[in-house]
Design an enzyme around this catalytic site. Structure first.
Site, short mmCIF file in Angstrom:
data_model
loop_
_atom_site.label_atom_id
_atom_site.label_comp_id
_atom_site.label_asym_id
_atom_site.label_seq_id
_atom_site.Cartn_x
_atom_site.Cartn_y
_atom_site.Cartn_z
CE LYS A 159 -0.47 0.01 5.06
NZ LYS A 159 -1.41 0.00 6.19
NE ARG A 167 -6.19 1.13 11.55
CZ ARG A 167 -4.97 0.85 11.09
NH1 ARG A 167 -4.04 1.79 11.07
NH2 ARG A 167 -4.67 -0.37 10.67
CE1 TYR A 227 11.73 32.50 -0.52
CE2 TYR A 227 11.97 30.10 -0.45
CZ TYR A 227 11.66 31.27 -1.14
OH TYR A 227 11.27 31.18 -2.45
CG MET A 286 8.12 23.65 -3.53
SD MET A 286 6.96 24.51 -4.61
CE MET A 286 5.84 25.24 -3.41
#
Length: 814
Positions: A484, A582, A710, A759
């Site tokens: 998964k 869950r 930054y 980023m």
């Protein structure tokens, strides 16, 4: 090779249970999945900790294989094939290799050590091949089965062998020594690899030196720890950086134009050579090669000329995304017959596409005349169902007619000039060429263009980790592997292909779309969807996925659709909540669950499962045992009242290790497959699967008082050298690693992250690291590990792995 079965029966001292002792054997196999198996194959049925090849004999018989070395004859197959019954099939394989090795009397170089074996072997092959017809171990075939398989590739035209031997524990090397029988022994660097298999470093050295018991000479770096254990009968030919008693003294190393110049003395003469490498490991490996050349009396001028041409050794097959929805298997640095067989087997394991193309250069050092060589190559191509062959080179062009659907070019430049006129789309492409053909240029054309940050996935490590956890299971226990979340960030389809190749029993995904993607990719292994939404039930049924059902609402919704589609015994999996809280049926809902399922023939309860909440925490052991006991009680109630016999499973990765008495019928392996364990002792036995790499885009120097990034979060207190790396939080690098919290690895040194993570970029401190633009860096792998990064961020390794963006290219390799 052409040897009668009758002769092999005598060699192996086997019990004969067969039909035709006159059958001629032309090749040996241990892999039932290989398409190269044929009526002239002798198949050795290896019994391992996790697999028994006897289970595949009937399948092999159906494709024409008739000859088997077995430890027992499977029931119902008596009198249906030729069986050579032995006590141990691995020993029988080694015994056969000893017999075959004794048919040839040419000199053999045997290599062992912790590091550098394969590189030294490949470099020696390059250095010696102008003067010898060399047979060598393909890739890293250095194990108890790899060495025999390497030996049986010898033919009458070879006049020098170079074989490597690797061991992981005691009592292994004596077997390999009998198989290789080296005349010249080379001991490479002794490091920490496989330390866990030996009581201490002394035991490890003693075991490795057994390879040279009957060697004419031992070549090694002089070391007091090694000297103690060398057989007094062995002649030694040693080298050292500082011990003047060594045969060869390397007294000076200097860097000139990004090359290393090495000065040495031998027999009272001073000499030098140059290599295009700077790192310590390459220097030591090159000196090992020098020692062999000196021992064989090569002239200094020849040594200088050939050493300068040494190259980086690509020891792995890489799987890459190609143009036009292709998958690219990159083996662009070697072209010999044995490695072609390996590459074609690997190609078969990559089943994304029906169509397969092989781009192949002339093949060298086969020891065969060209007519026979290309006959064999053509048979390999046909047996592996290759749809198209593109041959590059004068020799393969001359034998073009032996291949179906084949186009040829005299050289790589001709192919590149015609590239735009060749259609490559929706297929798997194997690129395999000798170094001189520069097939890396072809790979560059075929590879999907992305930025320079890549996540390299070591498929061998996945196989190793799978087998490590399998070894903890009882023989009858099945295994489901979780793929998964895009294979925990590592790549879903490629890993699923590998797991299917290993015959795992189930694959687990979280949502239906993940399972559909795998099915569309050709995966046939049963796939369980663990968190299905009711709206996905129609698609689940359409694609033959198997849903986990965890509540009454979901059960009724699925039964409604199943009834509409007139299904019969469609497999479902019942989830019980035993304390995770869950998902799952609780005790008070069991009565309605049972009454709903009773006498309902549209579905079949394939398994009953639950999930452990604290299996990795020793302090919560009592809670886990309480969960297991509740699972036993509730699952037994369902089984008893429905009169069924489903698979039961509750253990996850840490549960496999910590609660071995609760394996039931199946376990679910997750993060452990990817090389991560919560147990520090267990962690050292797992291999790193994913290595996130990038490159240095730019290097600059800033003065004290200048800032980086930054917000000016980093202000230099001294003159600082800063490297910019093209990876950022859009690629999955947490902003929490900024401002000196995290680091990346450059030349095995820590480069702290300066200022905020951007980023698409990070900046790191390389003031004390010699590095240049374009050099590779490691964001995570062995150092730093995902576990160490997770600890810094106060999170778990799962989050680090699954955060890596899809825009980061995945490269799969063996």
């Amino acid at each position: 090779m052409s040897i009668s079965l009758k002769k092999i029966v005598a060699v192996l001292n086997a019990k004969w249970l067969g039909l035709k002792a006159e059958n001629e054997i032309e090749n040996i196999s241990i892999d039932s999945r290989s398409l190269q198996n044929s009526p002239s194959t002798l198949f050795f049925a290896i019994v391992g900790v996790n697999n028994d090849a006897h289970n595949y004999i009937e399948d092999l018989m159906s494709i024409g294989v008739q000859n088997f070395v077995v430890q027992y004859v499977p029931a119902g197959l008596e009198d249906k094939a030729n069986f050579l019954v032995v006590d141990n099939s691995i020993k029988a394989l080694q015994d056969f290799a000893v017999f075959y090795r004794n048919k040839f009397q040419f000199p053999v170089i045997g290599l062992t050590g912790s590091n550098g074996k394969t590189i030294v072997k490949e470099w020696l092959n390059f250095l010696l091949s102008p003067d010898f017809n060399v047979i060598r171990s393909p890739k890293s075939y250095n194990s108890q089965v790899g060495v025999p398989l390497s030996i049986v590739a010898i033919n009458e035209k070879h006049n020098l062998g170079i074989f490597e031997a690797g061991i992981s524990t005691v009592s292994e090397m004596q077997n390999l020594e009998k198989v290789i029988q080296p005349i010249i022994g080379v001991l490479t660097n002794i490091g920490s690899s496989h330390d866990e298999g030996f009581e201490n470093i002394e035991y490890k050295i003693k075991e490795k030196l057994l390879l040279f018991n009957h060697a004419e000479v031992l070549i090694y770096q002089k070391d007091a720890a090694v000297d103690r254990f060398i057989n007094p009968r062995n002649k030694t030919f040693s080298w050292s950086f500082n011990d003047e008693t060594a045969t060869v003294l390397v007294f000076k190393k200097e860097i000139v134009n990004q090359h290393t110049v090495i000065h040495y003395t031998h027999d009272g003469k001073v000499a030098r050579f140059e290599i295009p490498f700077l790192d310590k490991a390459s220097i030591e490996n090159a000196i090992s090669c020098l020692m062999v050349l000196l021992y064989l009396n090569y002239e200094s001028a020849v040594i200088q000329a050939r050493m300068l041409l040494l190259f980086p050794v690509e020891m792995r097959l890489k799987v890459k995304n190609g143009i036009n929805n292709c998958t690219l298997v990159d083996d662009s640095y070697s072209s010999d017959f044995q490695s072609l067989k390996i590459a074609l087997d690997f190609l078969e394991s990559q089943k994304q596409f029906q169509s397969k193309t092989v781009i192949l250069s002339d093949i060298f050092q086969s020891g065969l005349v060209n007519e026979e060589l290309y006959d064999r190559v053509a048979k390999l191509i046909i047996s592996n169902n290759i749809n198209r062959v593109i041959g590059i080179g004068d020799t393969i062009s001359a034998f073009k007619e032996k291949f179906n659907n084949c186009i040829t070019y005299n050289n790589t430049a001709e192919f590149i000039a015609d590239f735009e006129h060749i259609d490559f789309s929706n297929e798997t492409i194997l690129v395999k060429g000798a170094r001189s053909f520069q097939f890396e240029e072809i790979v560059a054309l075929l590879e999907e263009k992305t930025h320079e940050t890549v996540l390299e996935i070591n498929l061998n490590a996945i196989s190793y980790n799978l087998n490590f956890f399998k070894s903890k299971l009882k023989p009858e226990v099945k295994i489901m592997v979780m793929v998964k979340a895009f294979g925990y960030g590592n790549g879903g389809l490629e890993i699923a292909n590998l797991l299917e190749h290993h015959n795992v029993d189930y694959l687990g995904v979280a949502f239906a779309d993940e399972g559909i993607s795998l099915k569309n990719g050709g995966i046939k292994t049963p796939i369980m969807v663990l968190n299905p939404e009711n709206t996905s039930f129609g698609a689940i049924i359409q694609h033959q996925l198997e849903p986990e059902i965890y509540c009454l609402k979901g059960l009724h919704a699925f039964l409604k659709i199943a009834k509409q589609k007139k299904l019969q015994a469609f497999p479902i999996h019942i989830k019980i909540d035993t304390g995770m809280h869950r998902l799952g049926f609780e005790a008070n809902t069991l009565a309605e669950l049972i009454s709903t399922l009773k006498d309902n023939d549209t579905v079949k309860v394939k398994s009953i499962l639950s999930h452990l909440a604290t299996s990795d925490d020793p302090l919560q052991r009592d809670f886990t045992l309480k969960q297991i006991n509740l699972f036993e009680e509730l699952s037994s109630k369902i089984i008893r009242e429905l009169g069924i016999n489903p698979i039961r499973h509750i253990l996850n990765t840490s549960g496999i290790s910590n609660f071995p008495d609760s394996q039931y019928n199946m376990v679910r392996l997750g993060i452990g497959l990817y090389g991560v364990s919560n147990d520090l002792k267990e962690q050292k036995y797992l291999e790193t699967v994913g290595t996130l790499k990038s490159v240095i885009s730019q290097v600059r120097v800033i003065d004290a008082g200048e800032s980086v990034g930054y917000g000016r979060k980093f202000v230099a207190k001294r003159i600082t050298k800063v490297a910019t790396i093209p990876i950022g939080y859009a690629d999955g690098i947490s902003r929490g690693l900024g401002n000196g919290v995290g680091y990346i690895n450059i030349k095995d040194q820590k480069a702290k992250i300066l200022g905020n993570v951007c980023m698409d970029m990070i900046m790191v401190d390389v003031t004390d690291i010699e590095c240049t633009e374009g050099e590779s860096v490691i964001v995570f792998g062995e150092k730093p590990s995902v576990s160490s990064i997770a600890k810094k961020l106060n999170t778990i390794p799962y989050e680090i792995l699954t955060s890596i963006s899809q825009r980061v290219k995945r490269v799969f390799y063996r």
